[in-house]
Design an enzyme around this catalytic site. Structure first.
Site, PDB file in Angstrom:
ATOM      1  N   GLU A 406       0.809  -1.208  -0.045  1.00  0.00           N
ATOM      2  CA  GLU A 406       0.006   0.140   0.013  1.00  0.00           C
ATOM      3  C   GLU A 406       0.921   1.178   0.072  1.00  0.00           C
ATOM      4  O   GLU A 406       0.260   2.169  -0.969  1.00  0.00           O
ATOM      5  CB  GLU A 406      -0.985  -0.010   1.187  1.00  0.00           C
ATOM      6  N   GLN A 428      -7.826  -2.505  -0.957  1.00  0.00           N
ATOM      7  CA  GLN A 428      -8.727  -3.551  -1.217  1.00  0.00           C
ATOM      8  C   GLN A 428      -9.668  -3.529  -0.259  1.00  0.00           C
ATOM      9  O   GLN A 428     -11.076  -3.497  -0.286  1.00  0.00           O
ATOM     10  CB  GLN A 428      -7.922  -4.909  -1.119  1.00  0.00           C
ATOM     11  N   PHE A 429      -9.391  -3.047   0.985  1.00  0.00           N
ATOM     12  CA  PHE A 429     -10.344  -2.969   2.156  1.00  0.00           C
ATOM     13  C   PHE A 429      -9.705  -1.726   2.984  1.00  0.00           C
ATOM     14  O   PHE A 429      -8.481  -1.455   2.844  1.00  0.00           O
ATOM     15  CB  PHE A 429     -10.342  -3.900   3.079  1.00  0.00           C
ATOM     16  N   ASP A 431      -9.452  -0.763   5.636  1.00  0.00           N
ATOM     17  CA  ASP A 431      -8.813  -0.962   6.850  1.00  0.00           C
ATOM     18  C   ASP A 431      -7.128  -1.271   6.410  1.00  0.00           C
ATOM     19  O   ASP A 431      -6.337  -0.843   7.140  1.00  0.00           O
ATOM     20  CB  ASP A 431      -9.065  -2.492   7.288  1.00  0.00           C
ATOM     21  N   PHE A 432      -6.831  -1.452   5.099  1.00  0.00           N
ATOM     22  CA  PHE A 432      -5.388  -1.721   4.887  1.00  0.00           C
ATOM     23  C   PHE A 432      -4.845  -0.240   4.621  1.00  0.00           C
ATOM     24  O   PHE A 432      -3.609  -0.251   4.260  1.00  0.00           O
ATOM     25  CB  PHE A 432      -5.324  -2.606   3.741  1.00  0.00           C
ATOM     26  N   HIS A 473     -11.672  -5.936   8.752  1.00  0.00           N
ATOM     27  CA  HIS A 473     -12.165  -5.636   7.426  1.00  0.00           C
ATOM     28  C   HIS A 473     -13.847  -5.084   7.744  1.00  0.00           C
ATOM     29  O   HIS A 473     -14.461  -5.102   6.899  1.00  0.00           O
ATOM     30  CB  HIS A 473     -12.641  -7.229   6.820  1.00  0.00           C
TER      31      HIS A 473
END
Ligand code: TPP
Length: 667
Positions: A406, A428-429, A431-432, A473
């Site tokens: 990321e 992708q989420f 959260d990441f 997530h």
């Protein structure tokens, strides 16, 4: 310069280099040395505040810069004065930068070498060291996509190679075969940490093998070796774009910065490296070979000293910056004139997810320079299938699957922006995003304010709970970003808004975090215009009108508020869907609260430090006399978001809202 201690300690090979270049290399080598010697005097006199010395390492910055074309971007570090002087930046501007004067490059907003300049194709470091490695990837990607035949060169110390950014950037550069030269100046110490405590391999260059990359070890004190090797590498990169890692062996002859001293360095190391001084050895070599005479040497030095003193005068006599709040506030975001593109009559009922996909696809059709990057977004179509079919329509160059990195990908977005391109990065989420947090809040957010460089990147953030996906997530982490000046934050609740706000976010040259609630993706439908249209950022929507109370919310929570009102038809409320959190439409909030006299916020994130707290404070400050009750904040519990449904239901504020709303109405 001190008296020569060095004679024939470096083997020079001038093969393929004409005499004029040999001399020009010397002049360029001498200049940063003389400037530094002067700076050290000024430092002792208290006329400048801090100095990071590159004495002993000059051959690297100078040799590399001289080997490149002026159209090639360079991303230097704090010891690379030779990059700036070899690119012929007027000295008065450099001095003004260091003194925080307005004719510097950052209007007194950032210090020392922390600046960039498009005029000289230099992109300076941020203090965090590593992020610029990925930024170099982005610039190189743009040059590869546009067939510009350019080479991007980025510097790091050996200490910086321990950061994750280094590994991510090298990996991406290799997977994408980007035309980047990664220059590691291995100068023995990272502040006080010796190399033996920094890494456990023989040479940093050896790491290249692990990335599938070519690498070289170069004597960083030998200007001709540096120059020749970089020329050779650039020739090959221009023919066939690929990354190369070069480790320069050198030594830092001063402390990390002057005040930190060098007590931790054994004296014999200084003695050894003093004999390998890059300036004195090269001077000796040129004289021995009859290329440099004493008179030439004296003239060269006198010219540089004259230029130095003259320019110091200019910068010292420049007035100090007079602080002006408006100027500062106006420079946080690049000004963006919103262009309204009207919607067509033709509408189609689509899901939230389809509206986002449409907005993205139509933006790709509109902007040839727009790239989308993310994990599994190409053939696979993305974790939520938002980019399904994009690869077929736009091709692999613009729809880019990324490794799991990321930080590097956000940095690539920054680099693309520096090279004049736009990008959308899909987390992708959401959260990441924590794995890419540093470049977002420190690089993208601050770049325009620091040196006027826009960060034209949209970061898409599939987020939110209610899907029993557990603590990693399900988060809605907008508060991490709303607090950072320089970022815009968009958070739609309906398909129509999602599409029109996404197209605008992409048009806006500022960095935008675009939150997409996953629970809305396939559950919320709406009639949405089929054409490309835009909606302005910073305008809330008044979804319902009523005189009893003002409900302020955003994202999935807007739907919870509406459901509560549907179940309680007797409550007449203004419902404000904020749509964007930064900029925040305070006016719509204030007008409503002044009418209703009561306000309640409904936020999905846990309570403390969320944007609802600021909204509450703003209402107190601006509408106090109109209030009939204290502002109520309803939000999630102060715990991480849990997995199983019962716990998640308890965590989320949805089921508490009705009671709190009624309590407020009966206050
Ligand atoms: C992320 C981060 N951690 C720590 C620091 C503090 N710091 C600044 S420079 C430095 C040493 C850097 O060493 P190296 O990369 O070898 O470069 P050198 O200064 O030796 O040229 C440290 C620890 C920082 N700036 N950024």
């Amino acid at each position: 310069m001190s008296a020569s201690t060095s004679l024939e300690n470096i083997d020079y090979n001038n093969e393929g280099i004409d005499n004029e270049t040999l001399l020009s290399l010397y002049k360029n080598l001498l200049k940063p040395r003389l400037i530094e010697e002067k700076m050290l005097i000024l430092l002792r006199q208290g006329k400048i505040s801090k100095w990071f010395s590159g004495i002993g390492q000059e051959a690297i910055a100078v040799g590399v810069t001289m080997a490149l074309e002026k159209s090639d971007y360079i991303l230097p570090m704090h010891r690379n004065l030779g990059v700036f002087t070899s690119r012929e930046i007027p000295l008065n501007r450099l001095f003004a930068q260091w003194q925080g004067k307005s004719s510097g490059f950052t209007k007194g907003r950032d210090r020392s070498f922390h600046f960039g300049t498009q005029d000289y194709k230099i992109v300076g470091m941020i203090s965090h060291l590593g992020p610029q490695l990925g930024v170099a990837d982005g610039i190189a990607l743009a040059s590869k996509l546009k067939n510009k035949n350019q080479v991007t060169t980025v510097f790091t110390g050996e200490g910086g190679t321990s950061e994750g950014d280094f590994h991510e950037a090298l990996n991406v550069a290799s997977v994408w075969q980007l035309p980047v030269i990664f220059c590691v100046e291995n100068n023995g110490y990272g502040l006080s940490t010796p190399t033996s405590e920094q890494y456990n391999c023989e040479h940093i260059a050896d790491r290249a093998k692990g990335y599938g990359m070519e690498s070289y070890i170069v004597d960083g004190n030998n200007i001709l070796e540096v120059y020749s090797k970089i020329r050779e590498i650039t020739d090959s990169i221009r023919k066939n774009p690929h990354p190369v890692l070069v480790e320069f062996k050198t030594f830092r002859m001063h402390g990390h910065e002057e005040a930190s001293g060098t007590k931790y360095v054994p004296t014999d190391l200084f003695d050894f490296w003093a004999k390998k001084d890059p300036v004195e050895n090269y001077q000796f070599y040129l004289k021995e070979n009859g290329l440099l005479t004493e008179e030439m040497e004296v003239t060269m030095k006198a010219d540089i000293v004259h230029e130095l003193n003259e320019n110091l005068q200019i910068s010292f006599s420049e007035e100090q910056i007079i602080p002006n709040k408006t100027t500062e506030l106006n420079d946080v975001y690049k000004s963006f004139e919103y262009q309204e593109v009207k919607e067509n009559e033709e509408k189609k009922e689509v899901r939230f997810i389809d509206a986002i996909s449409e907005g993205l696809r139509q933006s790709m059709e509109r902007h040839d320079d727009l790239i989308i990057m993310g994990q599994d977004i190409a053939e696979y179509g993305g974790a939520f299938k938002i980019t399904d079919g994009f690869l077929e329509q736009f091709g692999k160059e613009r729809i880019r699957n990324t490794p799991i990195c990321e930080s590097a990908i956000v940095e690539v977005g920054m680099g693309l922006s520096i090279a004049g391109m736009k990008s959308v990065v899909e987390m992708q989420f959401g959260d990441f995003v924590s794995s890419g947090f540093n470049p977002i809040v420190n690089y993208l957010a601050k770049s325009y304010y620091r040196w006027g460089q826009q960060a034209d990147v949209v970061i898409r953030m599939p987020c939110g709970g209610g899907v029993a996906a557990g603590p990693f997530h399900s988060q809605t982490n907008e508060a991490w970003f709303t607090k950072t000046p320089g970022l815009k934050v968009v958070y739609p609740a309906f398909p129509y808004d999602a599409k029109g706000l996404l197209t605008t976010a992409i048009n806006d040259p500022n960095p935008v975090l675009f939150f997409e609630h996953k629970a809305l993706y396939r559950n919320i439908r709406q009639e949405v215009p089929t054409n490309y249209y835009t909606l302005p950022l910073g305008k809330a929507a008044l979804l319902r009108e009523g005189n009893d109370v003002t409900i302020i919310s955003f994202g999935a929570a807007v739907h919870w508020a509406l459901e509560t009102l549907d179940a309680n038809q007797d409550i007449k409320a203004d419902v404000i869907d904020l749509r964007t959190l930064q900029p925040l439409d305070t006016e719509t909030i204030f007008v409503s609260v002044r009418k209703t006299g009561r306000a309640i916020t409904l936020q999905e994130d846990s309570l403390f430090g969320g944007i609802a707290s600021d909204i509450s404070a703003l209402i107190m400050e601006h509408c106090f006399e109109y209030l009939d009750a204290p502002v109520k904040r309803v939000a999630s519990l102060e715990t991480p978001i849990p997995f199983i449904k019962q716990l998640e239901d308890q965590y989320l504020p949805k089921n508490r809202f009705e009671t709190e709303l009624k309590n407020l109405l009966s206050y």
